[in-house]
Write a protein that holds these residues in place. Structure first.
Motif, mmCIF file in Angstrom:
data_model
loop_
_atom_site.group_PDB
_atom_site.id
_atom_site.type_symbol
_atom_site.label_atom_id
_atom_site.label_comp_id
_atom_site.label_asym_id
_atom_site.label_seq_id
_atom_site.Cartn_x
_atom_site.Cartn_y
_atom_site.Cartn_z
ATOM 1 N N LEU A 1 0.835 -1.203 0.000
ATOM 2 C CA LEU A 1 0.000 0.000 0.000
ATOM 3 C C LEU A 1 0.872 1.256 0.000
ATOM 4 O O LEU A 1 1.845 1.346 0.745
ATOM 5 N N PHE A 2 0.518 2.181 -0.873
ATOM 6 C CA PHE A 2 1.156 3.501 -0.885
ATOM 7 C C PHE A 2 0.171 4.494 -0.274
ATOM 8 O O PHE A 2 -1.031 4.441 -0.558
ATOM 9 N N SER A 3 0.712 5.420 0.509
ATOM 10 C CA SER A 3 -0.118 6.467 1.096
ATOM 11 C C SER A 3 0.373 7.820 0.579
ATOM 12 O O SER A 3 1.576 8.020 0.376
ATOM 13 N N PHE A 4 -0.565 8.733 0.329
ATOM 14 C CA PHE A 4 -0.234 10.078 -0.184
ATOM 15 C C PHE A 4 -1.081 11.106 0.541
ATOM 16 O O PHE A 4 -2.087 10.756 1.168
ATOM 17 N N ASP A 5 -0.706 12.382 0.409
ATOM 18 C CA ASP A 5 -1.484 13.435 1.076
ATOM 19 C C ASP A 5 -1.789 14.575 0.102
ATOM 20 O O ASP A 5 -0.918 15.008 -0.663
ATOM 21 N N LEU A 6 -3.019 15.060 0.175
ATOM 22 C CA LEU A 6 -3.475 16.108 -0.753
ATOM 23 C C LEU A 6 -3.295 17.529 -0.222
ATOM 24 O O LEU A 6 -3.741 18.482 -0.878
ATOM 25 N N GLY A 7 -2.687 17.686 0.952
ATOM 26 C CA GLY A 7 -2.525 19.033 1.519
ATOM 27 C C GLY A 7 -1.946 20.008 0.503
ATOM 28 O O GLY A 7 -0.905 19.731 -0.103
ATOM 29 N N MET A 8 -2.618 21.160 0.300
ATOM 30 C CA MET A 8 -2.279 22.229 -0.647
ATOM 31 C C MET A 8 -3.026 22.119 -1.973
ATOM 32 O O MET A 8 -2.987 23.035 -2.782
ATOM 33 N N ILE A 9 -3.741 21.002 -2.163
ATOM 34 C CA ILE A 9 -4.555 20.923 -3.382
ATOM 35 C C ILE A 9 -5.659 21.969 -3.294
ATOM 36 O O ILE A 9 -6.137 22.496 -4.296
ATOM 37 N N GLU A 10 -6.028 22.301 -2.041
ATOM 38 C CA GLU A 10 -7.086 23.302 -1.825
ATOM 39 C C GLU A 10 -6.656 24.668 -2.356
ATOM 40 O O GLU A 10 -7.504 25.491 -2.690
ATOM 41 N N TRP A 11 -5.359 24.904 -2.413
ATOM 42 C CA TRP A 11 -4.857 26.197 -2.884
ATOM 43 C C TRP A 11 -4.455 26.166 -4.349
ATOM 44 O O TRP A 11 -3.717 27.031 -4.817
ATOM 45 N N ASN A 12 -4.885 25.142 -5.025
ATOM 46 C CA ASN A 12 -4.523 24.977 -6.443
ATOM 47 C C ASN A 12 -3.014 24.950 -6.642
ATOM 48 O O ASN A 12 -2.513 25.355 -7.697
ATOM 49 N N ALA A 13 -2.294 24.470 -5.621
ATOM 50 C CA ALA A 13 -0.829 24.401 -5.748
ATOM 51 C C ALA A 13 -0.448 23.238 -6.667
ATOM 52 O O ALA A 13 -1.229 22.310 -6.864
ATOM 53 N N ASP A 14 0.759 23.305 -7.220
ATOM 54 C CA ASP A 14 1.248 22.211 -8.069
ATOM 55 C C ASP A 14 1.800 21.066 -7.231
ATOM 56 O O ASP A 14 1.880 19.931 -7.675
ATOM 57 N N LYS A 15 2.257 21.437 -6.010
ATOM 58 C CA LYS A 15 2.899 20.438 -5.144
ATOM 59 C C LYS A 15 2.177 20.384 -3.812
ATOM 60 O O LYS A 15 1.630 21.402 -3.360
ATOM 61 N N ASN A 16 2.245 19.241 -3.138
ATOM 62 C CA ASN A 16 1.577 19.145 -1.847
ATOM 63 C C ASN A 16 2.448 19.744 -0.742
ATOM 64 O O ASN A 16 3.539 20.264 -1.005
ATOM 65 N N LEU A 17 1.979 19.688 0.481
ATOM 66 C CA LEU A 17 2.676 20.357 1.584
ATOM 67 C C LEU A 17 4.062 19.795 1.851
ATOM 68 O O LEU A 17 4.877 20.451 2.499
ATOM 69 N N ASP A 18 4.346 18.591 1.344
ATOM 70 C CA ASP A 18 5.683 18.024 1.507
ATOM 71 C C ASP A 18 6.461 18.027 0.192
ATOM 72 O O ASP A 18 7.446 17.295 0.046
ATOM 73 N N GLY A 19 6.009 18.849 -0.749
ATOM 74 C CA GLY A 19 6.777 19.042 -1.988
ATOM 75 C C GLY A 19 6.525 18.011 -3.078
ATOM 76 O O GLY A 19 7.271 17.951 -4.063
ATOM 77 N N VAL A 20 5.497 17.182 -2.929
ATOM 78 C CA VAL A 20 5.239 16.166 -3.968
ATOM 79 C C VAL A 20 4.319 16.766 -5.044
ATOM 80 O O VAL A 20 3.183 17.145 -4.740
ATOM 81 N N PRO A 21 4.791 16.855 -6.281
ATOM 82 C CA PRO A 21 3.919 17.384 -7.341
ATOM 83 C C PRO A 21 2.682 16.490 -7.502
ATOM 84 O O PRO A 21 2.790 15.262 -7.499
#
Ligand code: BMA
Length: 373
Positions: free
Chosen positions: A85-105
């Motif tokens: 299982l891989f886990s990911f986080d969407l933090g910053m998608i709310e701001w229409n950012a290209d990358k999430n809060l930990d720098g993952v595009p």
């Protein structure tokens, strides 16, 4: 003995997903072939087989000394196999950012989710959205209750709807090359029994929290993001009883997985705190999941920095092996330049790597190659 009882409880699971109730035969048939239902069945199968899938947050995105290298993974570099299982986080998608809060595009994340699904793996997504009122991060709990403001009509309500919409659009965009939806476990508003997030226990009422879940689900449905297995995941904090665990449960139509987040904070092999806490939380989650016909999982765990070299076989495994949990997820291996010492899986050369190989070889633990079988 406990294991046998719990396995029997797990075998009573009958649901095929949140959308499954009150449907005609044709609708029920259509629902059963949906990718989210197929993922739930996969999780149920792990439980009935007495197996536990191993998961790692941001596994293919970065590790201690690398970032975004195709096919890389600290776990794979130690045991020669990906986590199941891989886990990911969407933090910053709310701001229409290209990358999430930990720098993952987000584009990279999407590719990795689709690739892992294609190789037979499972994906889970959490979300650390910013505070819509203060515009601080998820951990910004200063000031007024956010949810009072967010749930009533007005600008902030529009904001939260747009933010949830962005998360839903990302999830709906997860498709195979031939356009088939890729299912994911989505775990929003996690650790709500704790006080550190703006949606946490002291920052909103029970009803507000439940309304937030309902709003989230409604927007996902409206956006066509139905490729979702929903996970409810209280933290061990302020969660001593089944009543505490269920207090903010949004309802059977809203959750498929009963999770628990429990971290270890001790490198002392004799310290039993973690074991006792996991026992408490999984006793509760397993019993409640059986009552509601849901899957159980240890949705977040780990010992930061792995200062106890036998942590995987001597602490984690004994704590979980008697529970019919479908999966266990450890948190991320931050790049050393980003957050030194913040890692939860070994990397090549780390003194806990040999123990992790033993953990990998345990019959009950499932990594990608076992999952494919
Ligand atoms: C936390 C830490 C943070 C990170 C956050 C979201 O537990 O790992 O550094 O930003 O999760 O992934």
């Amino acid at each position: 003995m406990r294991k046998l009882i719990l396995m029997a409880a797990a075998a009573t699971i009958i649901t095929t997903g949140c959308g499954g109730s009150g449907k005609s035969n044709a609708e029920a048939e259509a629902a059963a072939t949906r990718t989210d239902s197929i993922l739930i069945k996969k999780l149920q199968q792990l439980q009935t087989d007495g197996k536990i899938a191993y998961g790692h947050h941001d596994d293919p995105s970065y590790g201690l000394r690398w970032r975004f290298i195709a096919d890389s993974s600290d776990v794979k570099n130690v045991v020669g196999d990906y986590p199941a299982l891989f886990s990911f986080d969407l933090g910053m998608i709310e701001w229409n950012a290209d990358k999430n809060l930990d720098g993952v595009p987000f584009d990279y994340m999407r590719e990795q989710i689709i690739a892992h699904d294609a190789r037979g793996g499972i994906n889970t997504i959490s979300w650390h959205p910013r505070n819509p009122l203060t515009k601080g991060n998820s951990w910004d709990v200063k000031g007024d209750s956010v949810l009072v403001n967010v749930l009533k009509e007005g600008e902030l309500n529009d904001t939260i709807k747009a933010w949830i919409g962005n998360a839903a659009d990302f999830v709906a965009s997860l498709k195979t090359a031939d356009g088939k939806p890729v299912p994911v476990i989505f775990r929003p508003w996690h650790e709500h029994t704790g006080e550190w997030f703006w949606w946490g226990v002291n920052h909103c009422t029970q009803q507000e929290y439940i309304d937030l879940w309902k709003l989230t689900r409604q927007i996902f449905d409206e956006k066509g993001a139905t490729n979702v297995v929903w996970a409810y995941s209280p933290d061990k904090s302020n969660c001593m009883t089944a009543e505490d665990y269920m207090e903010r449960y949004p309802g059977d139509e809203y959750a498929d997985v009963f999770g628990a987040d429990v971290y270890d904070f001790s490198t002392d092999p004799a310290d039993s705190t973690f074991t006792k806490t996991v026992t408490r939380m999984l006793d509760i989650a397993t019993a409640e999941a059986a009552k509601h016909g849901k899957v159980v999982a240890l949705t977040e765990t780990g010992l930061e920095g792995l200062g106890y070299n036998e942590w995987y076989t001597q602490r984690l495994y004994p704590a979980i092996k008697d529970y019919p949990i479908a999966y266990v997820t450890v948190w991320r291996n931050a790049h050393a330049d980003d957050k030194a010492g913040h890692f939860y899986a070994p990397y090549p050369g780390h003194p806990s790597a040999p123990d992790f190989v033993k953990f990998y070889n345990l019959d009950q633990m499932v990594f990608l190659n076992d999952l494919k079988k």
